[in-house]
Design a protein around this motif. Sequence first.
Motif, PDB file in Angstrom:
ATOM      1  N   ILE A 221     -52.279 -22.663  23.012  1.00 29.05           N
ATOM      2  CA  ILE A 221     -51.181 -23.499  22.515  1.00 29.05           C
ATOM      3  C   ILE A 221     -51.095 -24.785  23.340  1.00 29.05           C
ATOM      4  CG2 ILE A 221     -48.683 -23.647  22.217  1.00 29.05           C
ATOM      5  CD1 ILE A 221     -48.706 -20.612  21.664  1.00 29.05           C
ATOM      6  N   LEU A 222     -51.166 -24.646  24.668  1.00 22.40           N
ATOM      7  CA  LEU A 222     -51.160 -25.818  25.540  1.00 22.40           C
ATOM      8  C   LEU A 222     -52.343 -26.723  25.235  1.00 22.40           C
ATOM      9  CD1 LEU A 222     -50.100 -27.405  27.997  1.00 22.40           C
ATOM     10  CD2 LEU A 222     -51.493 -25.899  29.452  1.00 22.40           C
ATOM     11  N   ASN A 223     -53.510 -26.134  24.996  1.00 23.83           N
ATOM     12  CA  ASN A 223     -54.700 -26.914  24.678  1.00 23.83           C
ATOM     13  C   ASN A 223     -54.496 -27.727  23.400  1.00 23.83           C
ATOM     14  OD1 ASN A 223     -57.640 -27.142  23.385  1.00 23.83           O
ATOM     15  ND2 ASN A 223     -57.852 -26.885  25.595  1.00 23.83           N
ATOM     16  N   SER A 224     -53.822 -27.139  22.430  1.00 27.24           N
ATOM     17  CA  SER A 224     -53.548 -27.881  21.183  1.00 27.24           C
ATOM     18  C   SER A 224     -52.614 -29.057  21.438  1.00 27.24           C
ATOM     19  CB  SER A 224     -52.956 -26.939  20.137  1.00 27.24           C
ATOM     20  OG  SER A 224     -51.617 -26.591  20.423  1.00 27.24           O
ATOM     21  N   PHE A 225     -51.674 -28.905  22.370  1.00 29.27           N
ATOM     22  CA  PHE A 225     -50.791 -30.026  22.722  1.00 29.27           C
ATOM     23  C   PHE A 225     -51.597 -31.145  23.381  1.00 29.27           C
ATOM     24  CE2 PHE A 225     -47.123 -26.787  23.358  1.00 29.27           C
ATOM     25  CZ  PHE A 225     -46.971 -26.688  21.993  1.00 29.27           C
ATOM     26  N   ILE A 226     -52.516 -30.758  24.258  1.00 25.56           N
ATOM     27  CA  ILE A 226     -53.332 -31.756  24.962  1.00 25.56           C
ATOM     28  C   ILE A 226     -54.157 -32.570  23.975  1.00 25.56           C
ATOM     29  CG2 ILE A 226     -55.269 -32.062  26.552  1.00 25.56           C
ATOM     30  CD1 ILE A 226     -54.231 -29.612  28.097  1.00 25.56           C
ATOM     31  N   LEU A 227     -54.913 -31.883  23.131  1.00 24.46           N
ATOM     32  CA  LEU A 227     -55.777 -32.601  22.193  1.00 24.46           C
ATOM     33  C   LEU A 227     -54.978 -33.358  21.140  1.00 24.46           C
ATOM     34  CD1 LEU A 227     -58.742 -30.086  21.671  1.00 24.46           C
ATOM     35  CD2 LEU A 227     -58.387 -31.804  23.447  1.00 24.46           C
TER      36      LEU A 227
ATOM     37  N   GLN B 182     -40.087 -30.538  25.384  1.00 25.92           N
ATOM     38  CA  GLN B 182     -39.424 -29.239  25.278  1.00 25.92           C
ATOM     39  C   GLN B 182     -40.429 -28.099  25.361  1.00 25.92           C
ATOM     40  OE1 GLN B 182     -37.323 -29.626  21.537  1.00 25.92           O
ATOM     41  NE2 GLN B 182     -35.496 -30.428  22.523  1.00 25.92           N
ATOM     42  N   GLU B 183     -41.530 -28.238  24.644  1.00 25.55           N
ATOM     43  CA  GLU B 183     -42.556 -27.196  24.645  1.00 25.55           C
ATOM     44  C   GLU B 183     -43.130 -26.971  26.039  1.00 25.55           C
ATOM     45  OE1 GLU B 183     -42.179 -29.527  22.441  1.00 25.55           O
ATOM     46  OE2 GLU B 183     -42.903 -28.988  20.444  1.00 25.55           O
TER      47      GLU B 183
ATOM     48  N   GLY C 159     -55.588 -33.656  29.576  1.00 25.54           N
ATOM     49  CA  GLY C 159     -54.139 -33.478  29.657  1.00 25.54           C
ATOM     50  C   GLY C 159     -53.524 -34.246  30.808  1.00 25.54           C
ATOM     51  N   ILE C 160     -54.182 -34.227  31.956  1.00 24.31           N
ATOM     52  CA  ILE C 160     -53.687 -34.967  33.127  1.00 24.31           C
ATOM     53  C   ILE C 160     -53.713 -36.470  32.866  1.00 24.31           C
ATOM     54  CG2 ILE C 160     -54.154 -35.502  35.549  1.00 24.31           C
ATOM     55  CD1 ILE C 160     -55.237 -32.614  35.812  1.00 24.31           C
ATOM     56  N   LEU C 161     -54.803 -36.946  32.282  1.00 27.92           N
ATOM     57  CA  LEU C 161     -54.937 -38.385  32.007  1.00 27.92           C
ATOM     58  C   LEU C 161     -53.908 -38.871  30.989  1.00 27.92           C
ATOM     59  CD1 LEU C 161     -58.842 -38.687  31.849  1.00 27.92           C
ATOM     60  CD2 LEU C 161     -57.334 -39.552  33.656  1.00 27.92           C
ATOM     61  N   ASN C 162     -53.546 -38.020  30.066  1.00 26.72           N
ATOM     62  CA  ASN C 162     -52.641 -38.428  28.988  1.00 26.72           C
ATOM     63  C   ASN C 162     -51.292 -37.725  29.093  1.00 26.72           C
ATOM     64  OD1 ASN C 162     -52.456 -40.178  26.724  1.00 26.72           O
ATOM     65  ND2 ASN C 162     -52.592 -38.427  25.331  1.00 26.72           N
ATOM     66  N   PHE C 163     -50.910 -37.375  30.328  1.00 24.20           N
ATOM     67  CA  PHE C 163     -49.705 -36.548  30.495  1.00 24.20           C
ATOM     68  C   PHE C 163     -48.443 -37.266  30.015  1.00 24.20           C
ATOM     69  CE2 PHE C 163     -46.119 -34.792  32.887  1.00 24.20           C
ATOM     70  CZ  PHE C 163     -46.252 -33.456  32.540  1.00 24.20           C
ATOM     71  N   ARG C 164     -48.352 -38.560  30.219  1.00 15.97           N
ATOM     72  CA  ARG C 164     -47.137 -39.268  29.812  1.00 15.97           C
ATOM     73  C   ARG C 164     -46.932 -39.184  28.299  1.00 15.97           C
ATOM     74  NH1 ARG C 164     -46.755 -45.157  32.427  1.00 15.97           N
ATOM     75  NH2 ARG C 164     -44.827 -45.049  31.215  1.00 15.97           N
ATOM     76  N   THR C 165     -47.999 -39.373  27.551  1.00 16.14           N
ATOM     77  CA  THR C 165     -47.892 -39.268  26.093  1.00 16.14           C
ATOM     78  C   THR C 165     -47.577 -37.838  25.674  1.00 16.14           C
ATOM     79  OG1 THR C 165     -49.486 -41.056  25.826  1.00 16.14           O
ATOM     80  CG2 THR C 165     -49.095 -39.658  23.918  1.00 16.14           C
ATOM     81  N   MET C 166     -48.261 -36.887  26.304  1.00 13.06           N
ATOM     82  CA  MET C 166     -48.030 -35.480  25.974  1.00 13.06           C
ATOM     83  C   MET C 166     -46.597 -35.076  26.307  1.00 13.06           C
ATOM     84  SD  MET C 166     -50.417 -32.216  26.941  1.00 13.06           S
ATOM     85  CE  MET C 166     -50.053 -32.241  28.685  1.00 13.06           C
ATOM     86  N   TRP C 167     -46.075 -35.577  27.426  1.00 10.81           N
ATOM     87  CA  TRP C 167     -44.702 -35.285  27.823  1.00 10.81           C
ATOM     88  C   TRP C 167     -43.711 -35.862  26.817  1.00 10.81           C
ATOM     89  CZ3 TRP C 167     -42.274 -32.188  31.155  1.00 10.81           C
ATOM     90  CH2 TRP C 167     -40.950 -32.457  31.479  1.00 10.81           C
ATOM     91  N   ALA C 168     -43.997 -37.057  26.349  1.00 15.20           N
ATOM     92  CA  ALA C 168     -43.114 -37.686  25.369  1.00 15.20           C
ATOM     93  C   ALA C 168     -43.083 -36.916  24.053  1.00 15.20           C
ATOM     94  CB  ALA C 168     -43.555 -39.129  25.125  1.00 15.20           C
TER      95      ALA C 168
END
Length: 428
Positions: free
Chosen positions: A357-363, A321-322, A308-317
Motif C-alpha cells: 500500500i505504501l509502495n502504491s502511494f510512492i509511485l 492522513q494515510e 519516496g524519500i526524493l518525492n516525500f513532500r508531494t507524497m505527504w501533501a
Amino acid sequence: MKKLFIFLLLLGLFLFHLRYLSRAFDWDSCVYALNIQKDRIESAFFNPHHLGFESSGLLYWKMVRTFYQTTDIMFFLRLRILSFSLFFLGLFIWIYYKLYKDFVLAVVLALVIQVSQAFWFYSLHNDTPLIHSCLMALLFLLTIYYLRKGLNAKQLAILWFIQLFSIYFHQSNVIHFGMVPMAIFLSPNRSLGTKLRVIFVYLACLGLVTIFSYLFVGFVILKRGLGPIDEKHFSFWMFLYAAINRWGTSLGEEKNYVLYFYRGIGDAFLVFQNVIPKFRVNLFDFQNPKHLPYNLNLLFWIFSLCLGILNFRTMWAKYKQEILVLTFWLVPSIVFYTWWEGYFFEFWVGTTIGLWILNSFILNSYRNDLLPKFSNSILHTTYTLVFIFYFLTNFTFSTLPRSIGPKFGYTEGIQGPVEKLAEETIYR
C-alpha cells in the motif's frame, strides 16, 4: 459491472488455488487442526496467542459437518483460510478503488499482494497469520475511508469491532492500538477536547473488553487458577509463547536482528527456504539463478523507497492522513516482529500488505495530471510486471511443490495423529 468483474476474478482465483491447495503438514497447522478435531471448547482456547482462530474454526467445522459428513478436516480448514483471503482481496479492491478512483490499479495491486510469498503461502495453509493480517489491512483501509466521511460513531464502532477481532485472532495486534486514535485526532469538525475524550473511550473499551475476554477464557472456560506456579496457573497459559524457550524471547544464541529482519521480510516477498538467517542477495553475482530473484526484489524496494524519500513532500501533501495512520501499523510491526521472531516469514504477512500500500502511494505521487493516461499506464504496467515476476517465482518454487504431497515438516511428538490427518479422502 466492476462488482461482477471482482466476483469472476475471485472465482477464478478460487478455482486456481483449489487446484494447487497446499498439501504441506507442519507442527503448527496440525496442532491447530487437532485442537479443533477434539471437538472440545477447552481445546479450542488452548492457545492464548489467538483466541479466535481455533474457536471460530471449531464453529466452522461443526457447520461443515452438519451439511457434509466428512473427516477431511485439514482440507476444509485450508478452505476456510482460502475463502477468507479471497474475501479480503475483494474488499481490498473495492475500498481501494473507492478511495483512489483507479480500478485497474486496485486490481493489479491486489494481485501483487496475492502472489507475495507470505500471503500466498498462508492463503493455502491452516495457520494463524493470514486472517489477523487481513483484518489489520481492512482496519487501515476502512479507517482512511471513514476518515474522509467524518468518522462518526457508527463508523468508529465498526472499526472497534474489527480491531477487537484482530486481537482475538492474534494477541500481538495490541501493538497497533494507535491506528484508529490517530484517525480520530485527524478527523474534522471536532474540538481537541472532544477528540481526546473519544480516543479515551475507544481505547478504554478496547482494553477492558480484551482483558475481560482473557480473564473469562482463562478462569471460567479453562479453569486456570492463581495457586502454584505450574501449567495450571493462569499466567502460564496467558503468556504461553513467552514461557516456553522454543519461541520468541527464548534464551540461547545471540540474535542478529539485522539478519532476522532481512530474512523474514525477504521470505515474505519471495519463496522462503528455512529459518537460518543468511543473505541470499549477491549483487556481485547478479545473474546467477540462485541470486537473481532476490537481487531484483531488493533493488525494486530500494529504488521505490528512494523515490519516496526524493518525492516525500508531494507524497505527504497527497497522502498525509494515510501516512500518519500507516505509521502506527508498520513501525510497531517492524520493530516488534524483528525483536520477537523476525526470521519467521509468518510474522510479516500484514507488514507486506502495508508495504505494498505504501509502495502504491510512492509511485502514485509521481503521477502527472497533465498526462493522466500515460501516468496510469506506467503505474499499471509496473505492477503487472511485478505480479508476473512474483507469480512465476513463488508458484514454481513454493506453491506447485507444496500442492503435491502430502509433505511433512516439523511434527515432533505428533507424527501418528498427523499421518492420520494427512489421509484426506477428498484427494482420492
